[in-house]
Scaffold this active site. Sequence first.
Site, PDB file in Angstrom:
ATOM      1  N   HIS A 155     -22.034  -1.005 -28.503  1.00  8.48           N
ATOM      2  CA  HIS A 155     -22.669   0.276 -28.966  1.00  8.48           C
ATOM      3  C   HIS A 155     -21.521   1.492 -28.792  1.00  8.48           C
ATOM      4  O   HIS A 155     -21.921   2.584 -28.191  1.00  8.48           O
ATOM      5  CB  HIS A 155     -23.947   0.521 -27.874  1.00  8.48           C
ATOM      6  N   SER A 276       0.294  17.430 -40.109  1.00 12.98           N
ATOM      7  CA  SER A 276      -0.467  18.435 -40.687  1.00 12.98           C
ATOM      8  C   SER A 276       0.310  19.433 -41.442  1.00 12.98           C
ATOM      9  O   SER A 276       1.401  19.700 -40.631  1.00 12.98           O
ATOM     10  CB  SER A 276      -1.293  19.079 -39.460  1.00 12.98           C
ATOM     11  N   LYS A 282       0.311  17.374 -34.799  1.00 14.60           N
ATOM     12  CA  LYS A 282      -0.697  16.413 -35.454  1.00 14.60           C
ATOM     13  C   LYS A 282       0.150  15.205 -35.771  1.00 14.60           C
ATOM     14  O   LYS A 282       1.293  15.073 -36.243  1.00 14.60           O
ATOM     15  CB  LYS A 282      -1.694  16.910 -36.677  1.00 14.60           C
ATOM     16  N   GLU A 289      -7.252   5.484 -42.492  1.00 18.32           N
ATOM     17  CA  GLU A 289      -8.429   6.322 -42.864  1.00 18.32           C
ATOM     18  C   GLU A 289      -8.463   5.880 -44.470  1.00 18.32           C
ATOM     19  O   GLU A 289      -9.550   6.094 -45.112  1.00 18.32           O
ATOM     20  CB  GLU A 289      -8.203   7.894 -42.778  1.00 18.32           C
TER      21      GLU A 289
END
Length: 460
Positions: A155, A276, A282, A289
């Site tokens: 979970h 970024s 970043k 992704e």
Amino acid sequence: MKLWAGRFQKETDTLVNDFNSSITFDARLYQEDIEGSMAHAAMLGKQGIIEEHEAEKIIDGLKAILEDIKAERVELTTDNEDIHMNVESLLTGRLGETGKRLHTARSRNDQVAVDFRLFVKREIPTIIRMCLDLEKVLVKKAQANLETVMPGYTHLQRAQPTTFAHYMMAYANMFRRDVTRLEDCLERMDECPLGAGALATSTYPVDRFQTASALGFAKPADNSMDSVSDRDFAIEFLSACSILMMHLSRFSEEIILWCSWEFKYVELDDAYSTGSSIMPQKKNPDVAELVRGKTGRVYGSLITLLTVMKGLPLAYNKDMQEDKEPVFDAIDTVEMCLPVFTAMLDTLTVLPNNMRKAASGGFINATDCADYLVKKGMPFREAYMIVGRLVNMCIKTGETLDTLPLKDFRSISAVFDEDVYHALELKTCVNGRKVYGGPAKEAVEQQIANIKTFIEAREA
């Protein structure tokens, strides 16, 4: 004039011509189409259906066309609809009447079916090799992290202690099943449709076993109607690819989480990260992704083909022209994702101190605390309740089970003694789980050995 134009009195409307054409995407089947035609021509000659010298001339002509297509010396046109008619038109243009004999005892239905099977049949080993390359990296990472303790989750809550090696072997087993699914698919599709004709074979004495053998198939398909009218081999292939991509997507999600500052279990290599346009700090996990995102494309391919096939009566229907693009796209997607994902995993840095620090919180040794009491004779449910009370005490006092004073343990149960601290050490918790398949070092070493054996058997 189109090769099938004899019955028609009008030219095909331009809109219909463009709508009906598949050459823009099935051109990539040119090699399979020519190889299938050469096998068919050789069989026609051997069976005396056409003269041997004609068969030889056709085969030589097809070889020349193959070289010309590879060298981009010929133009494939929409006037000829698809790759099959383009090749036949080129052959007829070069050989005249002899070229026209190639299509004897053959339909485009069995022609396209054999081309498509050949193509998928050849791509599967490529995907399998890529999966095995990923397996090797998983083995490498596991061997280097046999004692790198980290939290295991259920979970998305810290649950029990495990190791990074155990985690890697979980994915290694998933990808092993992906390989065997692809192998199973390859075995089931290893039947040759050539000679099935439009649906009911031919009145000519064709030898389907000869063409099947020449093209590397195990056997001809048993039923001619089935062999030209179904695409379950492609659906099964897309299903295996979808499951493979699902595993890659889950793994990608883990890596995305792990390289965030909230976890910081791993550091991605700069070569497999992006920045970024506005935030200079970043470091984004774009590879993971994109793999996660591209999974949807492969799922879409599977649903597309299932939907195309779901209402078709036997035998061939033009709807089935829609079978190739989803398969081509799925192959391209899978073969793009696997190598870059493998390289990203291979180059990432594991941060064991952060993993161990995380494993020290969240009471992930609570089950081991209950087991400690059970091993001293207490029923598990009673032990479970006692440890629950201890955890509640720790939350109120800001302690962990590792740091809780012995007097507080004994205030809940007199069974606790000094040896409880050894039992609750994360290393003890992990290495105590020696059950087959577990996270103990010796158990994971066996898992690594199993995966190595699996890889070696396929690379022998």
